[in-house]
Design an enzyme around this catalytic site. Structure first.
Site, PDB file in Angstrom:
ATOM      1  CG  LEU A 131      -1.908  -1.112   1.416  1.00  0.00           C
ATOM      2  CD1 LEU A 131      -2.741  -0.864   2.674  1.00  0.00           C
ATOM      3  CD2 LEU A 131      -2.813  -1.275   0.211  1.00  0.00           C
ATOM      4  CG  ASP A 132       0.246   4.349  -2.823  1.00  0.00           C
ATOM      5  OD1 ASP A 132       1.170   3.680  -3.311  1.00  0.00           O
ATOM      6  OD2 ASP A 132      -0.723   4.762  -3.481  1.00  0.00           O
ATOM      7  NE  ARG A 133       4.697   8.897   5.202  1.00  0.00           N
ATOM      8  CZ  ARG A 133       5.402  10.006   5.432  1.00  0.00           C
ATOM      9  NH1 ARG A 133       6.026  10.595   4.421  1.00  0.00           N
ATOM     10  NH2 ARG A 133       5.459  10.533   6.628  1.00  0.00           N
ATOM     11  NE  ARG A 230      -2.612   8.339  -4.685  1.00  0.00           N
ATOM     12  CZ  ARG A 230      -1.381   8.627  -4.268  1.00  0.00           C
ATOM     13  NH1 ARG A 230      -0.552   7.636  -3.924  1.00  0.00           N
ATOM     14  NH2 ARG A 230      -0.986   9.884  -4.198  1.00  0.00           N
TER      15      ARG A 230
END
EC number: 5.4.99.-
Length: 296
Positions: A131-133, A230
């Site tokens: 996952l992204d931060r 996104r």
């Protein structure tokens, strides 16, 4: 770590039999070099012929912690853990893997501390769903080489169901839709962009709720490209709330992209069990929904 199987139908070679159990070429090479293979209790070479009814046992070498990876004693929220898998609930703001911005307190550093504390046999986390931060939610980790190999095969065969919640800007017109558009790195920035030269990417969504200037959607990933959700919604002029990289507006007090990995489901290749894990959206997410309802 020891694993055993029974030969139930004719096979041409030990390597082919193990491959049918998910043992990749790389894992097989590790077995030959550092592990052991037994047939009916006897240690054998890979050239042995198998017969129906034979019992095949492999001993995988232990995976020691990488001394170059720092140990963090910060806690992790464990949703599930057994011999093969670790499933955690990642908070927003935590990097998954060490990098230039943070090498000492990422999810990988915390998992290392967790496994050192419990003196686990294998101490190398194989991250399966990164996952992204600033994305919160479920992260799936393989605890050894064979689990990593089998999970990678499941993902390649699209047999892992990953569902997200996202709040996107504007009102999404269709109640259900599929965004099927290839994604490539933007040469001018850190974002991804829809491009015919990109890799195939497919995102399915269902509208859950609409507000005056935002829409809550449930999303299923059919592929796993970087920033896929996104970038896909930004390409429809519906960037995620709080997603500055993709031009998402700051609404409802949200200070990060409004993206949460809610559920993960797969059939366990070791046991045949159906496994499903879920994460409740965190406090900032709940506040965002309340604020959007007030503003509408």
């Amino acid at each position: 770590m020891e694993l055993s199987w029974q030969v139930t139908r004719p096979v041409t070679s030990l390597k082919r039999f193990l491959n049918q159990q998910g043992v990749s070429h790389r894992v097989f090479s590790d077995l030959k070099r550092d592990g052991s293979i037994r047939v009916n209790g006897q240690t054998v070479t890979p050239a042995v012929d198998l017969q129906v009814g034979d019992a095949v046992t492999v001993v995988l070498p232990a995976e020691a912690a990488d001394p170059a990876v720092a140990t963090s004693r910060e806690p992790i929220t464990v949703l599930f853990e057994n011999r093969d898998w670790l499933v955690v609930d990642k908070p927003a703001g935590l990097n998954v893997v060490p990098g230039p911005a943070n090498r000492t307190d990422t999810l990988v550093n915390r998992i290392k501390g967790h496994w050192l504390a419990e003196q686990a046999e294998n101490q190398v986390p194989h991250i399966l769903t990164r996952l992204d931060r600033f994305t919160s939610g479920v992260v799936w980790v393989a605890r050894h080489r064979l689990a990593n190999s089998l999970a990678s095969q499941l993902q390649a065969a699209h047999q892992v169901d990953k569902r997200y919640l996202a709040v996107v800007s504007g009102q999404v017109a269709d109640d259900h839709g599929i965004i099927d558009a290839p994604l490539a790195s933007d040469p001018a920035g850190y974002n991804q962009m829809v491009s015919p030269a990109g890799k195939p990417a497919k995102t399915e969504y269902w509208v859950v709720q609409r507000w005056a200037n935002a829409t809550l959607v449930r999303v299923k990933l059919h592929t796993g490209r970087t920033h896929q959700i996104r970038a896909h919604f930004a390409s429809l002029d519906h960037p995620l709330i709080g997603d500055a990289l993709y031009g998402g507006p700051a609404l409802g007090g949200m200070t990060r992209q409004a993206l949460h990995a809610q559920t993960l489901a797969f059939t366990d290749p070791f046991t045949g069990e159906a496994r499903q894990f879920s994460s409740e959206p965190p406090a900032d997410w709940q506040q965002l929904l309340r604020n959007l309802s007030k503003e509408s």
